[in-house]
Design a protein around this motif. Structure first.
Motif, mmCIF file in Angstrom:
data_model
loop_
_atom_site.group_PDB
_atom_site.id
_atom_site.type_symbol
_atom_site.label_atom_id
_atom_site.label_comp_id
_atom_site.label_asym_id
_atom_site.label_seq_id
_atom_site.Cartn_x
_atom_site.Cartn_y
_atom_site.Cartn_z
ATOM 1 N N HIS A 179 0.874 -1.183 0.000
ATOM 2 C CA HIS A 179 0.000 0.000 0.000
ATOM 3 C C HIS A 179 0.906 1.226 0.000
ATOM 4 C CE1 HIS A 179 -3.415 -2.616 0.830
ATOM 5 N NE2 HIS A 179 -2.708 -3.154 1.814
ATOM 6 N N TYR A 180 0.988 1.883 -1.154
ATOM 7 C CA TYR A 180 1.891 3.025 -1.306
ATOM 8 C C TYR A 180 1.215 4.314 -0.836
ATOM 9 C CZ TYR A 180 5.176 0.185 -3.971
ATOM 10 O OH TYR A 180 6.084 -0.764 -4.350
ATOM 11 N N LYS A 181 1.962 5.057 -0.037
ATOM 12 C CA LYS A 181 1.474 6.367 0.410
ATOM 13 C C LYS A 181 1.965 7.440 -0.551
ATOM 14 C CE LYS A 181 1.612 4.641 5.142
ATOM 15 N NZ LYS A 181 2.280 4.697 6.468
ATOM 16 N N LYS A 182 3.206 7.334 -0.919
ATOM 17 C CA LYS A 182 3.797 8.158 -1.966
ATOM 18 C C LYS A 182 4.975 7.377 -2.526
ATOM 19 C CE LYS A 182 6.595 10.775 1.357
ATOM 20 N NZ LYS A 182 6.958 12.110 1.846
ATOM 21 N N GLU A 183 5.526 7.829 -3.608
ATOM 22 C CA GLU A 183 6.612 7.099 -4.256
ATOM 23 C C GLU A 183 7.747 6.830 -3.274
ATOM 24 O OE1 GLU A 183 8.303 5.102 -7.498
ATOM 25 O OE2 GLU A 183 6.316 5.982 -7.266
ATOM 26 N N GLY A 184 8.048 5.529 -3.077
ATOM 27 C CA GLY A 184 9.128 5.152 -2.181
ATOM 28 C C GLY A 184 8.694 4.917 -0.750
ATOM 29 N N THR A 185 7.453 5.221 -0.419
ATOM 30 C CA THR A 185 6.939 4.998 0.939
ATOM 31 C C THR A 185 5.719 4.087 0.865
ATOM 32 O OG1 THR A 185 7.653 7.213 1.580
ATOM 33 C CG2 THR A 185 6.105 6.100 3.043
ATOM 34 N N TYR A 186 5.743 3.003 1.618
ATOM 35 C CA TYR A 186 4.648 2.049 1.537
ATOM 36 C C TYR A 186 4.527 1.261 2.837
ATOM 37 C CZ TYR A 186 8.556 -1.134 0.625
ATOM 38 O OH TYR A 186 9.736 -1.820 0.716
ATOM 39 N N SER A 187 3.381 0.626 3.004
ATOM 40 C CA SER A 187 3.183 -0.331 4.087
ATOM 41 C C SER A 187 2.826 -1.667 3.440
ATOM 42 C CB SER A 187 2.064 0.128 5.033
ATOM 43 O OG SER A 187 0.839 0.248 4.335
ATOM 44 N N ILE A 188 3.044 -2.740 4.170
ATOM 45 C CA ILE A 188 2.791 -4.071 3.620
ATOM 46 C C ILE A 188 1.709 -4.752 4.449
ATOM 47 C CG2 ILE A 188 3.786 -6.318 3.062
ATOM 48 C CD1 ILE A 188 6.502 -4.985 2.833
ATOM 49 N N GLY A 189 0.693 -5.268 3.779
ATOM 50 C CA GLY A 189 -0.401 -5.949 4.461
ATOM 51 C C GLY A 189 0.047 -7.288 5.038
ATOM 52 N N THR A 190 -0.803 -7.881 5.833
ATOM 53 C CA THR A 190 -0.475 -9.170 6.453
ATOM 54 C C THR A 190 -0.750 -10.330 5.488
ATOM 55 O OG1 THR A 190 -2.698 -9.310 7.409
ATOM 56 C CG2 THR A 190 -0.967 -8.325 8.768
ATOM 57 N N VAL A 191 -0.086 -11.452 5.763
ATOM 58 C CA VAL A 191 -0.303 -12.670 4.989
ATOM 59 C C VAL A 191 -0.879 -13.726 5.920
ATOM 60 C CG1 VAL A 191 0.774 -14.508 3.636
ATOM 61 C CG2 VAL A 191 1.601 -12.156 3.416
ATOM 62 N N GLY A 192 -2.090 -14.175 5.628
ATOM 63 C CA GLY A 192 -2.695 -15.224 6.431
ATOM 64 C C GLY A 192 -2.176 -16.589 6.020
ATOM 65 N N THR A 193 -2.214 -17.557 6.939
ATOM 66 C CA THR A 193 -1.781 -18.918 6.622
ATOM 67 C C THR A 193 -2.880 -19.913 6.991
ATOM 68 O OG1 THR A 193 -0.710 -19.177 8.790
ATOM 69 C CG2 THR A 193 0.650 -18.377 6.962
ATOM 70 N N GLN A 194 -2.773 -21.086 6.412
ATOM 71 C CA GLN A 194 -3.791 -22.121 6.608
ATOM 72 C C GLN A 194 -3.133 -23.496 6.617
ATOM 73 O OE1 GLN A 194 -6.816 -21.907 3.606
ATOM 74 N NE2 GLN A 194 -8.061 -23.533 4.481
ATOM 75 N N ASP A 195 -3.507 -24.343 7.578
ATOM 76 C CA ASP A 195 -3.017 -25.723 7.633
ATOM 77 C C ASP A 195 -3.856 -26.602 6.716
ATOM 78 O OD1 ASP A 195 -1.221 -24.886 9.508
ATOM 79 O OD2 ASP A 195 -2.202 -25.819 11.219
#
Length: 218
Positions: A38-54
């Motif tokens: 998720h980019y806020k501006k060029e070069g700045t971003y946050s990364i969402g979570t990754v869910g897992t499943q057995d």
């Protein structure tokens, strides 16, 4: 850039092909995927979570962990299903290889298409054997589960090495490094290919059968 290559090999009966390939491919992709950027501006971003499943296997005594993404799972299952069908056409005892290649794109000037540069390739060699009775199948179910556990540990050890990964891209370059087509996860760009070779010789198949019978005799 040097492309590193890893080779895994498994021996299974026909009904275990799909689950064993899903277990290994999903294990690799679990460690080669991130949350959505998720980019806020060029070069700045946050990364969402990754869910897992057995996921519990039906024909192997084994449980593996995959990214909790139905979209990604459908893509992987489609490729594995095609591989399994091709193997089954080759005969009851067959041999094949499925490859998971990670790559990044290098932009080319018009009118040339973008260059795809591989940086990591996983080759999974599959030997398919035909077992004679349910007792042999039960032993195979347990042994394949043990072997898959060893392969998963091997995958994790390889991925934990400090080796080349594409650098985190800016917003304008994210599609050159990651597959952004999925809504809930973002794997590195990859492709899955396979090839089927000649059927296993009698000596190889017999050796596998003999190993199982020797185990029964213990």
């Amino acid at each position: 850039m040097n492309c590193r290559s890893e080779v895994l090999e498994v021996t299974v009966e026909a009904r275990q092909v799909e689950e064993s390939m899903l277990a290994l491919l999903h294990t690799i992709l679990l460690h080669r995927s991130t949350g959505k950027f998720h980019y806020k501006k060029e070069g700045t971003y946050s990364i969402g979570t990754v869910g897992t499943q057995d996921i519990d296997c039906d024909f192997i005594d084994f449980t593996f962990v995959r990214v909790s993404s139905e979209e990604l799972d459908r893509v992987i299952r489609k490729a594995v299903s095609e591989f399994k069908d091709a193997l089954s056409v080759s005969g009851s005892d067959g041999m094949g290889q499925i490859c998971l290649e990670f790559y990044q794109k290098k932009k080319s000037r018009w009118p040339f298409s973008d260059e795809c540069i591989p940086w990591e390739v996983w080759s999974i060699k599959v030997n398919v054997v035909n077992l004679a009775n349910e007792q042999e199948r039960q032993i195979c179910r347990e042994k394949v589960g043990e072997k898959l556990g060893e392969k998963v540990i091997n995958v994790v050890e390889v991925i934990n090495r400090h080796e080349y990964l594409p650098k985190m891209p800016t917003q304008s370059e994210v599609d050159n490094v990651f597959d952004t087509s999925l809504k809930d996860v973002q794997p590195y760009l990859y492709k899955i290919t396979y090839q089927i070779t000649d059927s296993l010789g009698t000596s190889v198949s017999t050796t596998v059968r003999r190993l199982i019978k020797d185990t029964l005799a213990l």
